[in-house]
Write a protein that holds these residues in place. Structure first.
Motif, PDB file in Angstrom:
ATOM      1  N   TRP A 215      -2.634   9.055   2.756  1.00 57.29           N
ATOM      2  CA  TRP A 215      -3.540   8.137   3.461  1.00 57.29           C
ATOM      3  C   TRP A 215      -4.737   7.756   2.592  1.00 57.29           C
ATOM      4  CZ3 TRP A 215      -1.401   5.384   6.825  1.00 57.29           C
ATOM      5  CH2 TRP A 215      -0.384   5.883   7.625  1.00 57.29           C
ATOM      6  N   GLN A 216      -5.180   8.664   1.748  1.00 50.37           N
ATOM      7  CA  GLN A 216      -6.268   8.326   0.834  1.00 50.37           C
ATOM      8  C   GLN A 216      -5.817   7.281  -0.179  1.00 50.37           C
ATOM      9  OE1 GLN A 216      -7.067  12.346  -0.428  1.00 50.37           O
ATOM     10  NE2 GLN A 216      -8.817  12.549   0.958  1.00 50.37           N
ATOM     11  N   LEU A 217      -4.591   7.401  -0.676  1.00 51.75           N
ATOM     12  CA  LEU A 217      -4.043   6.407  -1.594  1.00 51.75           C
ATOM     13  C   LEU A 217      -3.802   5.075  -0.885  1.00 51.75           C
ATOM     14  CD1 LEU A 217      -1.535   8.603  -3.648  1.00 51.75           C
ATOM     15  CD2 LEU A 217      -3.607   7.495  -4.503  1.00 51.75           C
ATOM     16  N   MET A 218      -3.370   5.129   0.363  1.00 54.55           N
ATOM     17  CA  MET A 218      -3.174   3.901   1.146  1.00 54.55           C
ATOM     18  C   MET A 218      -4.505   3.159   1.274  1.00 54.55           C
ATOM     19  SD  MET A 218       0.022   3.417   2.405  1.00 54.55           S
ATOM     20  CE  MET A 218      -0.067   2.678   4.030  1.00 54.55           C
ATOM     21  N   TYR A 219      -5.565   3.884   1.575  1.00 55.08           N
ATOM     22  CA  TYR A 219      -6.900   3.294   1.713  1.00 55.08           C
ATOM     23  C   TYR A 219      -7.341   2.656   0.401  1.00 55.08           C
ATOM     24  CZ  TYR A 219     -11.830   2.953   3.101  1.00 55.08           C
ATOM     25  OH  TYR A 219     -13.090   2.485   3.407  1.00 55.08           O
ATOM     26  N   ALA A 220      -7.198   3.413  -0.684  1.00 58.25           N
ATOM     27  CA  ALA A 220      -7.610   2.905  -1.994  1.00 58.25           C
ATOM     28  C   ALA A 220      -6.797   1.673  -2.378  1.00 58.25           C
ATOM     29  CB  ALA A 220      -7.454   3.999  -3.049  1.00 58.25           C
ATOM     30  N   SER A 221      -5.519   1.681  -2.073  1.00 59.39           N
ATOM     31  CA  SER A 221      -4.662   0.538  -2.386  1.00 59.39           C
ATOM     32  C   SER A 221      -5.078  -0.695  -1.597  1.00 59.39           C
ATOM     33  CB  SER A 221      -3.199   0.881  -2.090  1.00 59.39           C
ATOM     34  OG  SER A 221      -2.373  -0.238  -2.327  1.00 59.39           O
ATOM     35  N   ALA A 222      -5.341  -0.517  -0.309  1.00 60.23           N
ATOM     36  CA  ALA A 222      -5.755  -1.661   0.523  1.00 60.23           C
ATOM     37  C   ALA A 222      -7.063  -2.249   0.021  1.00 60.23           C
ATOM     38  CB  ALA A 222      -5.884  -1.222   1.983  1.00 60.23           C
TER      39      ALA A 222
ATOM     40  N   ASP B  94       0.841  -1.207   0.000  1.00 59.86           N
ATOM     41  CA  ASP B  94       0.000   0.000   0.000  1.00 59.86           C
ATOM     42  C   ASP B  94       0.871   1.250   0.000  1.00 59.86           C
ATOM     43  OD1 ASP B  94      -2.166  -1.713   0.132  1.00 59.86           O
ATOM     44  OD2 ASP B  94      -2.406  -1.479   2.311  1.00 59.86           O
ATOM     45  N   SER B  95       1.926   1.231   0.805  1.00 61.28           N
ATOM     46  CA  SER B  95       2.826   2.384   0.887  1.00 61.28           C
ATOM     47  C   SER B  95       3.542   2.614  -0.443  1.00 61.28           C
ATOM     48  CB  SER B  95       3.842   2.178   2.007  1.00 61.28           C
ATOM     49  OG  SER B  95       4.649   3.323   2.157  1.00 61.28           O
ATOM     50  N   GLU B  96       3.972   1.542  -1.089  1.00 66.80           N
ATOM     51  CA  GLU B  96       4.602   1.681  -2.408  1.00 66.80           C
ATOM     52  C   GLU B  96       3.626   2.282  -3.408  1.00 66.80           C
ATOM     53  OE1 GLU B  96       6.143  -2.100  -3.615  1.00 66.80           O
ATOM     54  OE2 GLU B  96       7.576  -2.166  -1.956  1.00 66.80           O
ATOM     55  N   ASN B  97       2.368   1.881  -3.323  1.00 67.81           N
ATOM     56  CA  ASN B  97       1.351   2.411  -4.233  1.00 67.81           C
ATOM     57  C   ASN B  97       1.013   3.865  -3.943  1.00 67.81           C
ATOM     58  OD1 ASN B  97       1.143   0.012  -5.658  1.00 67.81           O
ATOM     59  ND2 ASN B  97      -0.474  -0.777  -4.343  1.00 67.81           N
ATOM     60  N   ALA B  98       1.346   4.336  -2.760  1.00 64.98           N
ATOM     61  CA  ALA B  98       1.046   5.720  -2.372  1.00 64.98           C
ATOM     62  C   ALA B  98       2.263   6.635  -2.508  1.00 64.98           C
ATOM     63  CB  ALA B  98       0.531   5.750  -0.932  1.00 64.98           C
ATOM     64  N   GLU B  99       3.313   6.148  -3.139  1.00 64.21           N
ATOM     65  CA  GLU B  99       4.560   6.922  -3.250  1.00 64.21           C
ATOM     66  C   GLU B  99       4.403   8.246  -3.980  1.00 64.21           C
ATOM     67  OE1 GLU B  99       7.471   4.391  -5.066  1.00 64.21           O
ATOM     68  OE2 GLU B  99       8.163   3.640  -3.126  1.00 64.21           O
ATOM     69  N   SER B 100       3.376   8.374  -4.800  1.00 65.03           N
ATOM     70  CA  SER B 100       3.205   9.610  -5.561  1.00 65.03           C
ATOM     71  C   SER B 100       2.792  10.786  -4.674  1.00 65.03           C
ATOM     72  CB  SER B 100       2.178   9.419  -6.675  1.00 65.03           C
ATOM     73  OG  SER B 100       0.900   9.154  -6.126  1.00 65.03           O
ATOM     74  N   ALA B 101       2.376  10.504  -3.454  1.00 64.11           N
ATOM     75  CA  ALA B 101       1.955  11.567  -2.528  1.00 64.11           C
ATOM     76  C   ALA B 101       3.038  11.806  -1.479  1.00 64.11           C
ATOM     77  CB  ALA B 101       0.652  11.175  -1.836  1.00 64.11           C
ATOM     78  N   VAL B 102       3.014  12.976  -0.893  1.00 64.53           N
ATOM     79  CA  VAL B 102       3.933  13.292   0.199  1.00 64.53           C
ATOM     80  C   VAL B 102       3.639  12.352   1.361  1.00 64.53           C
ATOM     81  CG1 VAL B 102       4.617  15.053   1.875  1.00 64.53           C
ATOM     82  CG2 VAL B 102       4.136  15.697  -0.498  1.00 64.53           C
ATOM     83  N   TYR B 103       4.692  11.757   1.911  1.00 61.21           N
ATOM     84  CA  TYR B 103       4.545  10.769   2.977  1.00 61.21           C
ATOM     85  C   TYR B 103       3.695  11.320   4.122  1.00 61.21           C
ATOM     86  CZ  TYR B 103       5.803   7.369   6.556  1.00 61.21           C
ATOM     87  OH  TYR B 103       5.749   6.403   7.543  1.00 61.21           O
ATOM     88  N   GLU B 104       2.700  10.559   4.501  1.00 63.23           N
ATOM     89  CA  GLU B 104       1.763  10.835   5.590  1.00 63.23           C
ATOM     90  C   GLU B 104       0.916  12.095   5.399  1.00 63.23           C
ATOM     91  OE1 GLU B 104       3.240  10.298   9.555  1.00 63.23           O
ATOM     92  OE2 GLU B 104       3.558   8.171   9.201  1.00 63.23           O
TER      93      GLU B 104
END
Length: 111
Positions: free
Chosen positions: A80-87, A65-75
Motif C-alpha cells: 500500500w505504501q508503494l501504491m501511494y507513492a506510485s499514484a 499502481d499495482s504493477e509498480n507495487a509488484e515487488s511487495a507482498v500483495y496487500e
C-alpha cells in the motif's frame, strides 16, 4: 505445564495478537490513505479538465499502481505504501505532461 508457564503462554499470545492487530491496522490505514489520495487527485483534476478542454481526464490508474507495487507482498503494508507513492508520482508526471503542477492543484506536496 505449571500455572506460571500457562500464564506466560497466555501473555505471549496476547502480545502476539496485539502485534498482529497493530500490523493489520497499519495496512488498513495505508490502504485508506491510498484510496483517499486517488480520490483527492481525481476530484482536483476534474476541476482542471472542466476549465481546460485540452486536458485529458486520465490522471490516476490503480492497475499501473499495482504493477509498480509488484515487488511487495500483495496487500501488505509495503504494497500500500508503494501504491501511494506510485499514484503520487504518476499524477505528478501526467499533470506535468499537461502543463500543470499537481502540488499546486492539490495545495500540498505529493510529487
Amino acid at each position: 505445564m505449571t500455572d506460571l508457564e500457562f500464564k506466560a503462554m497466555l501473555l505471549e499470545w496476547a502480545a502476539q495478537d496485539a502485534a498482529e492487530l497493530a500490523q493489520w491496522n497499519a495496512k488498513r490505514e495505508a490502504e485508506s490513505a491510498y484510496y483517499a489520495l486517488v480520490k483527492e487527485i481525481e476530484l482536483a483534476w476534474a476541476v482542471v479538465c472542466a476549465t481546460d478542454s485540452d486536458v485529458t481526464s486520465y490522471i490516476t490508474d490503480p492497475c499501473v499502481d499495482s504493477e509498480n507495487a509488484e515487488s511487495a507482498v500483495y496487500e501488505s503494508l509495503a504494497y500500500w505504501q508503494l501504491m501511494y507513492a506510485s499514484a503520487a508520482s504518476a499524477a505528478g508526471f501526467r499533470a506535468e505532461e499537461a502543463g500543470y503542477d499537481i502540488n499546486k492543484i492539490l495545495g500540498r506536496v505529493i510529487y
